[in-house]
Design a protein around this motif. Structure first.
Motif, PDB file in Angstrom:
ATOM      1  N   THR A 113       0.954  -1.197  -0.015  1.00  0.00           N
ATOM      2  CA  THR A 113       0.099   0.026   0.152  1.00  0.00           C
ATOM      3  C   THR A 113       0.837   1.476   0.079  1.00  0.00           C
ATOM      4  O   THR A 113       0.171   2.222   0.325  1.00  0.00           O
ATOM      5  CB  THR A 113      -0.832  -0.037   1.245  1.00  0.00           C
ATOM      6  N   VAL A 236      -7.341  -2.104   3.867  1.00  0.00           N
ATOM      7  CA  VAL A 236      -6.819  -1.561   2.908  1.00  0.00           C
ATOM      8  C   VAL A 236      -6.461  -0.214   3.693  1.00  0.00           C
ATOM      9  O   VAL A 236      -5.309   0.487   3.419  1.00  0.00           O
ATOM     10  CB  VAL A 236      -7.248  -1.316   1.762  1.00  0.00           C
ATOM     11  N   ARG A 237      -7.424   0.772   4.173  1.00  0.00           N
ATOM     12  CA  ARG A 237      -7.116   1.831   4.577  1.00  0.00           C
ATOM     13  C   ARG A 237      -6.182   2.020   5.923  1.00  0.00           C
ATOM     14  O   ARG A 237      -5.306   2.857   5.951  1.00  0.00           O
ATOM     15  CB  ARG A 237      -8.623   2.533   5.136  1.00  0.00           C
ATOM     16  N   SER A 240      -2.850   1.455   4.721  1.00  0.00           N
ATOM     17  CA  SER A 240      -2.300   2.684   3.879  1.00  0.00           C
ATOM     18  C   SER A 240      -2.081   3.760   5.031  1.00  0.00           C
ATOM     19  O   SER A 240      -1.125   4.590   4.762  1.00  0.00           O
ATOM     20  CB  SER A 240      -3.222   3.303   3.052  1.00  0.00           C
TER      21      SER A 240
END
Length: 286
Positions: A113, A236-237, A240
């Protein structure tokens, strides 16, 4: 009528399973459902008297054949794949040079990411918006888990969440991991205000899994798929923004499944105890 009774009895008979092939009524050496010892009934009724290890000449591996091995790969490819991966990672573990203690932790999720991380670094407003949306999702989890208890009278998800967060607190305090150096905080994130938080394991992910599993039990398929999708975006966040390490998120999935199962066992035990008269007052766990 007699035929129906016979069929009913037949359907209720427990089926034995085999290690290497689908259930078969025939006990065969070729499918690793090995021959029962002559005193099998006596052994099962008196397990403490079983001395199967005393004679290696009766070891089950001595009856394995080449066909057995091929059947293992044919009927159980997943465990075979795990066995291969075990050998592979044993080699990796003995040859991999670990990162020095002076370096930040290596995380493959952070590598994957890296591009999204750079985008969020350059756009604090976007980071805040995504943090706010993630907090809304946490609110959705909480509302559902509490709602199915107070509205529908089904406390299993709430019990699972209590088990999960208690264990998370114990583990998070026991081994306190450093917050990643590239962590991108936001006042809109949960916990709100960028306060300190336990990294291991992810309560965000575990809570989502608990809610999703309850939805599946109630056949709320569309809602469960929605939660799983939002949970994936949440993962995913969090990678990231460096809000969690990959291992935190992976264990969060397992923790959700584990504590949902434990809550189910607990609820079954409470119900049985209540039927037996052992519990006169189960309070709100009804």
């Amino acid at each position: 009528m007699n035929g129906d009774k016979h069929n009913l009895h037949h359907r209720s008979t427990p089926q034995t399973t085999t290690l290497l092939k689908p259930p078969n009524t025939n006990i065969s050496i070729n499918n690793f459902n090995l021959k029962k010892p002559s005193n099998y009934q006596h052994i099962t009724e008196n397990p403490t008297e079983w001395r199967g290890w005393s004679s290696l000449s009766d070891a089950s591996c001595l009856r394995w054949t080449g066909t057995d091995v091929l059947d293992m790969f044919k009927y159980h490819p997943v465990p075979c794949l795990f066995a291969v991966s075990l050998l592979f990672f044993m080699g990796v573990e003995y040859t991999l040079r670990m990162i020095p203690s002076s370096s930040p932790p290596f995380d493959i999720g952070f590598v994957a990411t890296a591009g999204l991380h750079r985008v969020l670094v350059s756009s604090p407003a976007l980071n805040t918006v995504l943090a706010g949306l993630n907090t809304v999702f946490v609110g959705m989890q909480t509302a559902y888990i509490i709602g199915v208890w107070v509205v529908e009278g089904r406390p299993r998800a709430a019990v699972a969440a209590l088990f999960m967060f208690t264990c998370r607190g114990i583990l998070g305090y026991s081994t306190q991991l450093p917050v990643p150096e590239e962590f991108l905080g936001s006042g809109a994130d949960f916990p709100v205000g960028n306060v300190s938080f336990f990294l291991f394991y992810s309560g965000h992910v575990a809570g989502s899994v608990i809610a999703s599993l309850d939805m599946r039990r109630m056949r709320r398929w569309e809602l469960a798929i929605l939660f799983d999708t939002l949970n994936l975006l949440q993962v995913v966040r969090l990678l990231s923004t460096r809000g969690h390490y990959t291992i935190d998120l992976a264990v969060g999935v397992g923790a959700g499944i584990l504590f949902d199962s434990l809550a189910g066992k607990y609820m079954n035990k409470v119900v049985v105890a209540d039927v037996d008269g052992s519990y006169k007052n189960r309070a709100l766990l009804s």
